[in-house]
Design a protein around this motif. Sequence first.
Motif, mmCIF file in Angstrom:
data_model
loop_
_atom_site.group_PDB
_atom_site.id
_atom_site.type_symbol
_atom_site.label_atom_id
_atom_site.label_comp_id
_atom_site.label_asym_id
_atom_site.label_seq_id
_atom_site.Cartn_x
_atom_site.Cartn_y
_atom_site.Cartn_z
ATOM 1 N N UNK A 25 -0.687 -7.137 -0.768
ATOM 2 C CA UNK A 25 -0.208 -7.935 0.364
ATOM 3 C C UNK A 25 1.282 -8.229 0.215
ATOM 4 N N UNK A 26 1.707 -8.547 -1.004
ATOM 5 C CA UNK A 26 3.121 -8.796 -1.282
ATOM 6 C C UNK A 26 3.963 -7.576 -0.913
ATOM 7 N N UNK A 27 3.540 -6.403 -1.369
ATOM 8 C CA UNK A 27 4.296 -5.179 -1.089
ATOM 9 C C UNK A 27 4.282 -4.850 0.402
ATOM 10 N N UNK A 28 3.151 -5.065 1.054
ATOM 11 C CA UNK A 28 3.026 -4.776 2.474
ATOM 12 C C UNK A 28 3.949 -5.624 3.327
ATOM 13 N N UNK A 29 4.117 -6.885 2.939
ATOM 14 C CA UNK A 29 4.996 -7.793 3.688
ATOM 15 C C UNK A 29 6.443 -7.313 3.622
ATOM 16 N N UNK A 30 6.797 -6.642 2.534
ATOM 17 C CA UNK A 30 8.173 -6.170 2.369
ATOM 18 C C UNK A 30 8.423 -4.819 3.035
ATOM 19 N N UNK A 31 7.413 -3.928 3.073
ATOM 20 C CA UNK A 31 7.669 -2.567 3.575
ATOM 21 C C UNK A 31 7.190 -2.336 5.003
ATOM 22 N N UNK A 32 6.331 -3.200 5.532
ATOM 23 C CA UNK A 32 5.836 -3.002 6.895
ATOM 24 C C UNK A 32 4.572 -2.161 6.929
ATOM 25 N N UNK A 33 3.927 -2.101 8.097
ATOM 26 C CA UNK A 33 2.584 -1.520 8.148
ATOM 27 C C UNK A 33 2.575 0.000 7.990
ATOM 28 N N UNK A 34 3.558 0.712 8.544
ATOM 29 C CA UNK A 34 3.572 2.170 8.417
ATOM 30 C C UNK A 34 3.729 2.597 6.968
ATOM 31 N N UNK A 35 4.683 1.976 6.309
ATOM 32 C CA UNK A 35 4.928 2.329 4.918
ATOM 33 C C UNK A 35 3.845 1.781 3.994
ATOM 34 N N UNK A 36 3.127 0.755 4.455
ATOM 35 C CA UNK A 36 2.008 0.239 3.665
ATOM 36 C C UNK A 36 0.934 1.300 3.493
ATOM 37 N N UNK A 37 0.717 2.080 4.541
ATOM 38 C CA UNK A 37 -0.288 3.146 4.473
ATOM 39 C C UNK A 37 0.128 4.190 3.442
ATOM 40 N N UNK A 38 1.408 4.578 3.469
ATOM 41 C CA UNK A 38 1.925 5.532 2.487
ATOM 42 C C UNK A 38 1.816 4.950 1.083
ATOM 43 N N UNK A 39 2.184 3.670 0.956
ATOM 44 C CA UNK A 39 2.184 3.004 -0.338
ATOM 45 C C UNK A 39 0.787 2.970 -0.964
ATOM 46 N N UNK A 40 -0.215 2.603 -0.175
ATOM 47 C CA UNK A 40 -1.583 2.555 -0.684
ATOM 48 C C UNK A 40 -2.063 3.947 -1.073
ATOM 49 N N UNK A 41 -1.770 4.920 -0.228
ATOM 50 C CA UNK A 41 -2.178 6.301 -0.501
ATOM 51 C C UNK A 41 -1.547 6.804 -1.808
ATOM 52 N N UNK A 42 -0.252 6.566 -1.981
ATOM 53 C CA UNK A 42 0.442 6.996 -3.187
ATOM 54 C C UNK A 42 -0.079 6.278 -4.433
ATOM 55 N N UNK A 43 -0.443 5.000 -4.288
ATOM 56 C CA UNK A 43 -0.905 4.235 -5.449
ATOM 57 C C UNK A 43 -2.168 4.840 -6.046
ATOM 58 N N UNK A 44 -3.058 5.340 -5.185
ATOM 59 C CA UNK A 44 -4.279 5.960 -5.697
ATOM 60 C C UNK A 44 -3.994 7.324 -6.323
ATOM 61 N N UNK A 45 -3.046 8.062 -5.755
ATOM 62 C CA UNK A 45 -2.668 9.354 -6.335
ATOM 63 C C UNK A 45 -2.028 9.140 -7.708
ATOM 64 N N UNK A 46 -1.058 8.226 -7.777
ATOM 65 C CA UNK A 46 -0.384 7.937 -9.045
ATOM 66 C C UNK A 46 -1.376 7.397 -10.066
ATOM 67 N N UNK A 47 -2.261 6.496 -9.619
ATOM 68 C CA UNK A 47 -3.268 5.933 -10.516
ATOM 69 C C UNK A 47 -4.189 7.002 -11.081
ATOM 70 N N UNK A 48 -4.606 7.939 -10.227
ATOM 71 C CA UNK A 48 -5.495 9.013 -10.676
ATOM 72 C C UNK A 48 -4.800 9.911 -11.692
ATOM 73 N N UNK A 49 -3.539 10.261 -11.421
ATOM 74 C CA UNK A 49 -2.794 11.147 -12.321
ATOM 75 C C UNK A 49 -2.582 10.496 -13.684
ATOM 76 N N UNK A 50 -2.115 9.256 -13.661
ATOM 77 C CA UNK A 50 -1.860 8.558 -14.933
ATOM 78 C C UNK A 50 -3.164 8.284 -15.667
#
Length: 251
Positions: A181-206
């Motif tokens: 929620x903190x990150x979403x408030x700073x980046x907005x709703x469009x980028x929130x979707x990208x951010x969440x998607x990337x977080x799962x990709x990065x999490x899976x890789x690491x």
Amino acid sequence: MFLYIAIFILGAIIGSFLNVCIYRIPLSESISYPPSHCTNCNTRLKWYDLIPIFSYLILRGKCKYCEEKISLKYLSIEFLTAVVFLLTYINYGLSLYFIKYIILWCFLIVISIIDIKFQDVYAVTTVPGIIIGVIIAIIENVIYFTPFWNYLLGGAVAGGVIALIVYITGGMGKGDIEIAALCGVFVGWKYSIIMIFLSFIIGAIIGVILIIFKKRSRKDYIAFGPFIALSTLFTALYGRNILNYYVNLIR
């Protein structure tokens, strides 16, 4: 070049303060008092003992007074903060967006390191960040006429997706909802979707890398907060390029 150096130094100085926050917040200690001191011999440190990066290198990673070894973590966080400040300046220049994002990085660095070390997220590191994010969204609306609801929706979308996963699967902590929620408030709703998607990709890789090198097993808990923070960094710096690439790919 002067500004590059100045921004790097600013980041290193703030990184030194973030080290204090990371150490004291889990202990429920004040981040302002007592002044900086050696945690081993309790000697109060002089100003020249606290010069970011350089003091660590000059003292060779040891306390000047008791020669207790100083964790490399302190140097790493100062350098990391300096680098992300510089990257943000390169992308946004001296603007409101630069100020907005370096504030966010400060919160995320503290949150991530504490999450990695203690697997815990403290409201004192998320709630003030969300409030500041809302205030900046109001200022941005006044200056750039950016829709205020964009950022409120961003917090709701990011926090809502993580909340849904938490309450359906139980595989993540409730603190991850606050971070998203903190990150979403700073980046907005469009980028929130990208951010969440990337977080799962990065999490899976690491996660896979940690399992391969036997640093973690499949049953071990891995803090997800740092993945959200890292994906937010990528999104804030390169989200526009990612979004444009995706749109062109569809076309």
